[in-house]
Design an enzyme around this catalytic site. Structure first.
Site, mmCIF file in Angstrom:
data_model
loop_
_atom_site.group_PDB
_atom_site.id
_atom_site.type_symbol
_atom_site.label_atom_id
_atom_site.label_comp_id
_atom_site.label_asym_id
_atom_site.label_seq_id
_atom_site.Cartn_x
_atom_site.Cartn_y
_atom_site.Cartn_z
ATOM 1 C CE1 TYR A 96 -14.843 12.156 -16.356
ATOM 2 C CE2 TYR A 96 -14.467 12.182 -13.992
ATOM 3 C CZ TYR A 96 -14.818 11.506 -15.148
ATOM 4 O OH TYR A 96 -15.141 10.186 -15.074
ATOM 5 C CE LYS A 101 -11.474 8.362 -18.829
ATOM 6 N NZ LYS A 101 -11.704 9.634 -18.159
ATOM 7 N NE ARG A 111 -2.631 0.553 3.551
ATOM 8 C CZ ARG A 111 -1.967 1.079 4.587
ATOM 9 N NH1 ARG A 111 -1.501 2.320 4.520
ATOM 10 N NH2 ARG A 111 -1.753 0.385 5.685
ATOM 11 C CG ASP A 132 -7.929 16.294 -15.386
ATOM 12 O OD1 ASP A 132 -7.309 15.739 -16.313
ATOM 13 O OD2 ASP A 132 -8.936 15.803 -14.845
HETATM 14 C C1 LIG Z 1 -12.032 10.060 -16.808
HETATM 15 C C2 LIG Z 1 -11.560 11.363 -16.286
HETATM 16 C C3 LIG Z 1 -11.285 11.547 -14.919
HETATM 17 C C4 LIG Z 1 -11.516 10.460 -13.890
HETATM 18 O O1 LIG Z 1 -10.653 9.399 -14.070
HETATM 19 P P1 LIG Z 1 -10.968 7.897 -13.541
HETATM 20 O O2 LIG Z 1 -9.738 7.164 -13.922
HETATM 21 O O3 LIG Z 1 -12.208 7.441 -14.235
HETATM 22 O O4 LIG Z 1 -11.179 7.993 -12.058
HETATM 23 C C5 LIG Z 1 -10.802 12.774 -14.508
HETATM 24 N N1 LIG Z 1 -10.625 13.787 -15.387
HETATM 25 C C6 LIG Z 1 -10.886 13.657 -16.691
HETATM 26 C C7 LIG Z 1 -10.663 14.816 -17.603
HETATM 27 C C8 LIG Z 1 -11.369 12.443 -17.193
HETATM 28 O O5 LIG Z 1 -11.640 12.324 -18.498
#
Ligand SMILES: *Cc1c(COP(=O)(O)O)cnc(C)c1O
Length: 378
Positions: free
Chosen positions: A102, A196, A49, A171
């Site tokens: 998001y 992604k 962890r 992000d």
């Molecule tokens: C999908 C996404 C997230 C969240 O990510 P997860 O891996 O699903 O928790 C955050 N920000 C953006 C821009 C996203 O496309």
């Protein structure tokens, strides 16, 4: 050497994939070290962890991709976002967030952070550059927004944030580290939903937070293991493989999406095609991007037409995710933005007939043929 009976499990050498804990005497950095029990370190790998060799190798690889010095891998993008915010914000602090966030992040900011005494304000993308940042601890944005693909000017915002003593968190999921590195333009923390583009194969959920400031990274790492937001080492291993083809995949996403955006823009049944190559002006920090990723937004005017279009597609699958090797399509007013009222949708400039396409790495002629036959039916 004496053998082991079948009843005792021999832990053996460090096995990066399946050991939760490594016997302390086998851990290289602990050997001959009289302080070995004193300090929790990211390199000792005493308990998975806290740190794990496969995870650690992947973190260093991804940090390199982002032009960072180090980073922390998480069980999801949302875990990376939650942990980064909780690492730098305390009770009474003020944070400003982009309205066009998001959905999951929006939810977190609206429903959870205020319960811990963190003052959260939202700001529309058009107003964010002129916003007063006095007394603000964190400014949180996305480099390219979902689903309308609007840019935030990271260079301008980081300068303004630092002038006021605030941290800028970006992000950067939609652009990927191949197309853009926010840290090079002054962002303090860059976040990715590794789910992604970085993983890109739609078979892993992971997140990453990274920085050029190792104190900040260590602070986030400390909270990561306290909160138990650690990633699965096997998923980390899959991501370290995926990262090897990030550049190849991104080049193809960029090229395919560009071709398809131009095709859609010239199609008489499609309105308001949004893809950065059509913008009159983009912020300077994005001028040298090799491309803008695979996401395109366009408007088919009514929800009925959008549904019919989506139902008739064969290669493009209807799904809410994005940024994988396979092409996907979704109707934001029915999925990611379903909770918005008509009024709110209008204000967000999202049409009921709006469609978000995530272009994969398939043969682009096949993709265009598929779009052509589906559009001919609406
Ligand atoms: C999908 C996404 C997230 C969240 O990510 P997860 O891996 O699903 O928790 C955050 N920000 C953006 C821009 C996203 O496309």
């Amino acid at each position: 050497m004496r053998g082991f009976s079948t009843r005792s499990v021999h832990v053996g050498e460090i096995h990066t994939l399946d050991s939760v804990t490594t016997p302390i005497f086998q851990t290289a950095n602990f050997l001959m070290n009289p302080d070995k029990y004193k300090k929790t370190s990211r390199e000792n790998h005493i308990y998975s962890r806290i740190s794990n060799p496969t995870v650690r190798a992947t973190e260093q690889k991804l940090a390199n991709l982002c032009g960072a010095t180090d980073g922390v891998l998480f069980s999801s993008g949302m875990a990376a976002i939650t942990c980064s915010l909780l690492s730098v914000l305390s009770q009474g602090d003020k944070a400003i967030f982009l309205t066009e966030l998001y959905g999951g992040t929006h939810n977190l900011v609206r429903n959870l952070l205020p319960r811990f005494g963190i003052n959260c304000d939202f700001c529309q993308i058009d107003e964010i550059e002129s916003l007063s940042l006095d007394g603000v601890k964190v400014l949180y944005v996305e480099s390219l927004t979902n689903p309308l693909l609007k840019f935030t000017d990271i260079e301008v915002l980081s300068e303004r944030a630092h002038h006021s003593g605030a941290l800028l968190i970006v992000d950067n999921t939609f652009l990927s580290p191949y197309n853009f590195r926010s840290l090079d333009f002054g962002a303090d923390i860059e976040i990715h939903s590794v789910t992604k583009y970085i993983n890109g194969h739609s078979d892993v959920i992971l997140g990453f937070a990274t920085s050029k400031d190792n104190n900040l990274v260590n602070e986030i790492w400390g909270k990561m293991y306290s909160l138990g937001l650690n990633p699965d080492p096997f998923e980390a291993y899959l991501v370290s493989r995926s990262a090897k083809t990030l550049a190849l995949r991104m080049e193809r996403h960029n090229d395919n999406a560009k071709r398809i955006a131009i095709y859609l823009k010239n199609h008489p049944k499609v309105q308001n095609v949004r893809y950065p190559i059509f913008y009159e002006r983009i912020p300077k920090c994005y001028e040298r991007c090799p491309g803008f990723g695979g996401v395109i937004y366009c408007d088919l005017l009514t929800q009925e037409r959008a549904l019919k279009f989506v139902e008739n597609l064969r290669i493009f699958k209807e799904a809410t995710s994005l940024a994988g090797v396979e092409s996907l399509v979704t109707i934001p007013s029915l999925t990611s933005h379903a909770s918005l009222s008509d009024e709110e949708l209008k204000r967000a400039q999202i049409s009921k007939g709006g469609v978000r396409i995530s272009v994969g790495i398939e043969d682009v002629e096949d993709l265009i043929d598929d779009l052509e036959q589906a559009l001919s039916k609406i």
